[in-house]
Design an enzyme around this catalytic site. Structure first.
Site, PDB file in Angstrom:
ATOM      1  N   ARG A 133       0.816  -1.238   0.000  1.00  0.00           N
ATOM      2  CA  ARG A 133       0.000   0.000   0.000  1.00  0.00           C
ATOM      3  C   ARG A 133       0.840   1.274   0.000  1.00  0.00           C
ATOM      4  O   ARG A 133       0.381   2.338   0.401  1.00  0.00           O
ATOM      5  CB  ARG A 133      -0.974   0.009   1.189  1.00  0.00           C
ATOM      6  CG  ARG A 133      -1.927  -1.169   1.185  1.00  0.00           C
ATOM      7  CD  ARG A 133      -3.123  -0.933   2.073  1.00  0.00           C
ATOM      8  NE  ARG A 133      -3.993  -2.094   2.061  1.00  0.00           N
ATOM      9  CZ  ARG A 133      -3.897  -3.115   2.914  1.00  0.00           C
ATOM     10  NH1 ARG A 133      -2.992  -3.080   3.871  1.00  0.00           N
ATOM     11  NH2 ARG A 133      -4.712  -4.128   2.829  1.00  0.00           N
ATOM     12  N   LYS A 155       2.285  11.398 -11.406  1.00  0.00           N
ATOM     13  CA  LYS A 155       1.416  10.526 -12.200  1.00  0.00           C
ATOM     14  C   LYS A 155       2.177   9.233 -12.482  1.00  0.00           C
ATOM     15  O   LYS A 155       3.277   9.269 -13.045  1.00  0.00           O
ATOM     16  CB  LYS A 155       1.035  11.188 -13.535  1.00  0.00           C
ATOM     17  CG  LYS A 155      -0.114  12.167 -13.412  1.00  0.00           C
ATOM     18  CD  LYS A 155      -0.589  12.572 -14.798  1.00  0.00           C
ATOM     19  CE  LYS A 155      -1.722  13.566 -14.728  1.00  0.00           C
ATOM     20  NZ  LYS A 155      -2.128  14.055 -16.051  1.00  0.00           N
ATOM     21  N   GLU A 197       8.044  17.945 -25.180  1.00  0.00           N
ATOM     22  CA  GLU A 197       7.446  18.353 -23.893  1.00  0.00           C
ATOM     23  C   GLU A 197       8.001  19.709 -23.442  1.00  0.00           C
ATOM     24  O   GLU A 197       7.318  20.461 -22.759  1.00  0.00           O
ATOM     25  CB  GLU A 197       7.669  17.277 -22.822  1.00  0.00           C
ATOM     26  CG  GLU A 197       7.130  15.887 -23.171  1.00  0.00           C
ATOM     27  CD  GLU A 197       5.608  15.716 -22.974  1.00  0.00           C
ATOM     28  OE1 GLU A 197       4.893  16.719 -22.787  1.00  0.00           O
ATOM     29  OE2 GLU A 197       5.146  14.553 -23.029  1.00  0.00           O
ATOM     30  N   LYS A 239       5.893  23.215 -14.434  1.00  0.00           N
ATOM     31  CA  LYS A 239       5.130  22.029 -14.016  1.00  0.00           C
ATOM     32  C   LYS A 239       4.885  22.065 -12.507  1.00  0.00           C
ATOM     33  O   LYS A 239       3.795  21.706 -12.036  1.00  0.00           O
ATOM     34  CB  LYS A 239       5.834  20.730 -14.436  1.00  0.00           C
ATOM     35  CG  LYS A 239       5.006  19.510 -14.070  1.00  0.00           C
ATOM     36  CD  LYS A 239       5.196  18.314 -14.941  1.00  0.00           C
ATOM     37  CE  LYS A 239       4.197  17.212 -14.531  1.00  0.00           C
ATOM     38  NZ  LYS A 239       4.322  15.986 -15.285  1.00  0.00           N
ATOM     39  N   GLU A 249      -5.438  16.841 -10.906  1.00  0.00           N
ATOM     40  CA  GLU A 249      -6.070  17.200 -12.186  1.00  0.00           C
ATOM     41  C   GLU A 249      -7.586  17.332 -12.076  1.00  0.00           C
ATOM     42  O   GLU A 249      -8.344  16.731 -12.837  1.00  0.00           O
ATOM     43  CB  GLU A 249      -5.690  16.173 -13.271  1.00  0.00           C
ATOM     44  CG  GLU A 249      -5.886  16.732 -14.667  1.00  0.00           C
ATOM     45  CD  GLU A 249      -5.239  15.883 -15.760  1.00  0.00           C
ATOM     46  OE1 GLU A 249      -4.062  15.534 -15.629  1.00  0.00           O
ATOM     47  OE2 GLU A 249      -5.937  15.612 -16.737  1.00  0.00           O
ATOM     48  N   ARG A 253      -4.504  21.236 -14.137  1.00  0.00           N
ATOM     49  CA  ARG A 253      -3.402  20.347 -14.535  1.00  0.00           C
ATOM     50  C   ARG A 253      -3.586  19.787 -15.942  1.00  0.00           C
ATOM     51  O   ARG A 253      -2.606  19.422 -16.601  1.00  0.00           O
ATOM     52  CB  ARG A 253      -3.240  19.203 -13.518  1.00  0.00           C
ATOM     53  CG  ARG A 253      -2.022  18.349 -13.831  1.00  0.00           C
ATOM     54  CD  ARG A 253      -1.636  17.406 -12.719  1.00  0.00           C
ATOM     55  NE  ARG A 253      -0.533  16.574 -13.158  1.00  0.00           N
ATOM     56  CZ  ARG A 253       0.214  15.829 -12.359  1.00  0.00           C
ATOM     57  NH1 ARG A 253      -0.009  15.812 -11.070  1.00  0.00           N
ATOM     58  NH2 ARG A 253       1.209  15.101 -12.858  1.00  0.00           N
ATOM     59  N   ASN A 257      -1.544  18.520 -20.728  1.00  0.00           N
ATOM     60  CA  ASN A 257      -1.826  17.528 -21.765  1.00  0.00           C
ATOM     61  C   ASN A 257      -2.028  18.165 -23.138  1.00  0.00           C
ATOM     62  O   ASN A 257      -2.613  17.540 -24.031  1.00  0.00           O
ATOM     63  CB  ASN A 257      -3.058  16.703 -21.391  1.00  0.00           C
ATOM     64  CG  ASN A 257      -2.722  15.691 -20.320  1.00  0.00           C
ATOM     65  OD1 ASN A 257      -1.671  15.075 -20.362  1.00  0.00           O
ATOM     66  ND2 ASN A 257      -3.595  15.557 -19.353  1.00  0.00           N
ATOM     67  N   HIS A 260      -1.721  16.064 -26.218  1.00  0.00           N
ATOM     68  CA  HIS A 260      -1.754  14.652 -25.821  1.00  0.00           C
ATOM     69  C   HIS A 260      -3.014  13.924 -26.286  1.00  0.00           C
ATOM     70  O   HIS A 260      -2.981  12.708 -26.476  1.00  0.00           O
ATOM     71  CB  HIS A 260      -1.613  14.515 -24.302  1.00  0.00           C
ATOM     72  CG  HIS A 260      -0.219  14.807 -23.808  1.00  0.00           C
ATOM     73  ND1 HIS A 260       0.431  15.994 -24.053  1.00  0.00           N
ATOM     74  CD2 HIS A 260       0.664  14.063 -23.092  1.00  0.00           C
ATOM     75  CE1 HIS A 260       1.629  15.971 -23.500  1.00  0.00           C
ATOM     76  NE2 HIS A 260       1.804  14.809 -22.920  1.00  0.00           N
ATOM     77  N   HIS A 264      -2.032  10.722 -27.996  1.00  0.00           N
ATOM     78  CA  HIS A 264      -2.330   9.396 -27.451  1.00  0.00           C
ATOM     79  C   HIS A 264      -3.069   8.543 -28.481  1.00  0.00           C
ATOM     80  O   HIS A 264      -2.858   7.324 -28.567  1.00  0.00           O
ATOM     81  CB  HIS A 264      -3.179   9.509 -26.181  1.00  0.00           C
ATOM     82  CG  HIS A 264      -2.388   9.902 -24.970  1.00  0.00           C
ATOM     83  ND1 HIS A 264      -2.953  10.232 -23.771  1.00  0.00           N
ATOM     84  CD2 HIS A 264      -1.051  10.007 -24.775  1.00  0.00           C
ATOM     85  CE1 HIS A 264      -2.013  10.524 -22.885  1.00  0.00           C
ATOM     86  NE2 HIS A 264      -0.847  10.403 -23.476  1.00  0.00           N
ATOM     87  N   HIS A 277       6.463   8.558 -27.586  1.00  0.00           N
ATOM     88  CA  HIS A 277       5.452   9.417 -26.964  1.00  0.00           C
ATOM     89  C   HIS A 277       5.677  10.888 -27.351  1.00  0.00           C
ATOM     90  O   HIS A 277       4.750  11.593 -27.743  1.00  0.00           O
ATOM     91  CB  HIS A 277       5.504   9.239 -25.442  1.00  0.00           C
ATOM     92  CG  HIS A 277       4.600  10.155 -24.694  1.00  0.00           C
ATOM     93  ND1 HIS A 277       3.230  10.029 -24.708  1.00  0.00           N
ATOM     94  CD2 HIS A 277       4.856  11.248 -23.918  1.00  0.00           C
ATOM     95  CE1 HIS A 277       2.685  10.981 -23.970  1.00  0.00           C
ATOM     96  NE2 HIS A 277       3.656  11.737 -23.479  1.00  0.00           N
TER      97      HIS A 277
END
Ligand code: NAD
Ligand code: GLY
Length: 377
Positions: A133, A155, A197, A239, A249, A253, A257, A260, A264, A277
């Protein structure tokens, strides 16, 4: 947000960029010998065991430097290599880490060190979030993309065949060690992917930084250390500000993206690992700029500006036409920003003709389809 003035040709001193998240706050250390400096490791959680998670490529190049520092600090330093590649950002790799931790009876104080690019950081971070955990982890990003983006902000995820980064958790590292010297061994294609990026941060948050990137792109491509130091630092500062304001997010946030949603879809359509990517994000930013112009948010000159800077960074500026408009739209509906099947795009909105601000909103189907058609070849 503003950007510092900067002169290329100087070696940037190691700098510290704080991420302010209350009890989850941590520092990003950026510099040329961060990995080899014992001070970089001071204050990290004490434990009997450290586990380095990496891949064979990065381990061979930079593993010894990290191990040399960890061996003086932890009684036991273990190492697990995952197969190298975006296609291995999956359950099997995640389980390799869990198996290793369990076989070696690692306890809940064990500290994981993610040594690699965004794939290693995302998978190792997710493993750290899940094992018992949650165990502490440190990001040691070795690609430009990981140093300016993926290692920062917590993330973590693996891919699902139906969607990228679909299984994951928000889980912050205890520190980020961004050593610029590891970028010397990065293949050119990967350097360009990282630049995507870097380019992203200007249009969404800092017009002056976009100007700076355009002016210093050749120095960045030539791996000028001072230019890289500034690019990594400014990217991390932007960032850090965004993540500090919206860690999970719930709104702001999402601007990170930019490019993206389109990107994606390209990655998923071609199969993970075909386009990098960063390549997909580069092309995706041109597409998002095109859509922004179609909706009257930016002048058409901005689309050309984005196309030029992305191409100069040696990134693709057109999506493969073979994907087809229908499939493209279908894939974008799986995006995490989609709500009730409605795709939400991160678009740029010019303020008095000046870019540097992003908005998140749906777009008319006809405009989206026109953008895909116009930006495919
Ligand atoms: P990557 O991790 O696949 O690394 C690229 C390649 O470079 C790999 O083959 C790797 O072995 C090699 N490599 C790494 N460091 C090297 C070095 N110093 N010298 C030589 N080779 C080196 O790719 P990436 O571009 O770093 O990361 C992409 C991933 O990051 C994607 O899965 C993406 O979804 C994820 N990502 C996550 C976030 C986030 O916020 N968590 C943000 C952006 C991207
Ligand atoms: N790379 C997008 C984010 O961290 O939110």
């Amino acid at each position: 947000m503003s950007t510092d003035s900067h002169a290329c040709g100087r070696i940037a001193p190691a700098v510290r960029v704080p991420i302010a998240l209350g009890e989850r706050s941590y520092d990003i250390l950026i510099g040329e010998r961060v990995l080899d400096d014992p001070a970089s490791y001071e204050g990290l959680p004490r434990a009997a065991t450290a586990v380095v998670v990496s891949n064979p490529t990065v381990s061979a190049l930079h593993g010894a430097r990290l191990h040399a520092q960890l061996e003086g600090r932890y009684a036991r330093v273990l190492h697990v290599d995952l197969p190298d590649g975006e296609q291995y950002k999956d359950w099997t790799s995640l389980n390799l880490i869990f198996d290793h931790l369990l076989v070696h009876a690692c306890d809940r104080k064990t500290v994981l060190f993610a040594l690699g690019g965004g794939v290693i950081g995302d998978v190792a971070g997710f493993a750290a979030a899940c094992y018992m955990r949650g165990v502490p982890f440190v990001q040691v990003p070795t690609t430009l993309l990981a140093q300016v983006d993926s290692s920062v902000g917590g993330k973590t995820a693996i891919n699902h065949p139906r969607g990228k980064n679909m299984i994951g958790a928000f889980y912050q590292p205890r520190r980020v060690l961004a050593d610029l010297s590891v970028l010397d061994t990065l293949p050119e294609r990967e350097l360009s992917a990282g630049l995507a990026e870097v380019i992203k941060y200007g249009p969404i948050a800092d017009a002056a930084f976009l100007d700076w990137v355009e002016a210093n792109l050749d120095a960045l491509l030539a791996r000028d250390k001072a230019a890289l130091a500034h690019a990594v630092r400014r990217s991390c500062e932007i960032k850090a500000a965004v993540v500090g304001a919206d860690e999970r997010e719930s709104g702001l946030r999402a601007i990170l993206n930019f490019g993206h949603t389109f990107g994606h879809a390209i990655e998923a359509a071609l199969g993970y690992g075909q386009w990098l990517h960063g390549e997909a994000v580069g092309c995706g930013m041109v597409m998002a700029a095109d859509l922004s112009a179609r909706l009257g948010l930016v002048p058409t000159a901005f689309v050309e500006r984005m196309r030029r800077v992305v191409a100069r960074a040696r990134l693709p500026v057109a999506a493969p036409a073979a994907i087809g408009v229908e499939r493209f739209v279908e894939l974008m509906r799986v995006d995490k920003k989609a709500e009730g099947g409605e795709i939400r795009f991160v678009l740029i909105e010019a303020d008095g003709g000046q870019v540097g601000r992003a908005v998140q909103r749906p777009a008319p189907d006809a405009a989206v389809r026109a953008t895909i058609a116009a930006c495919s070849a």
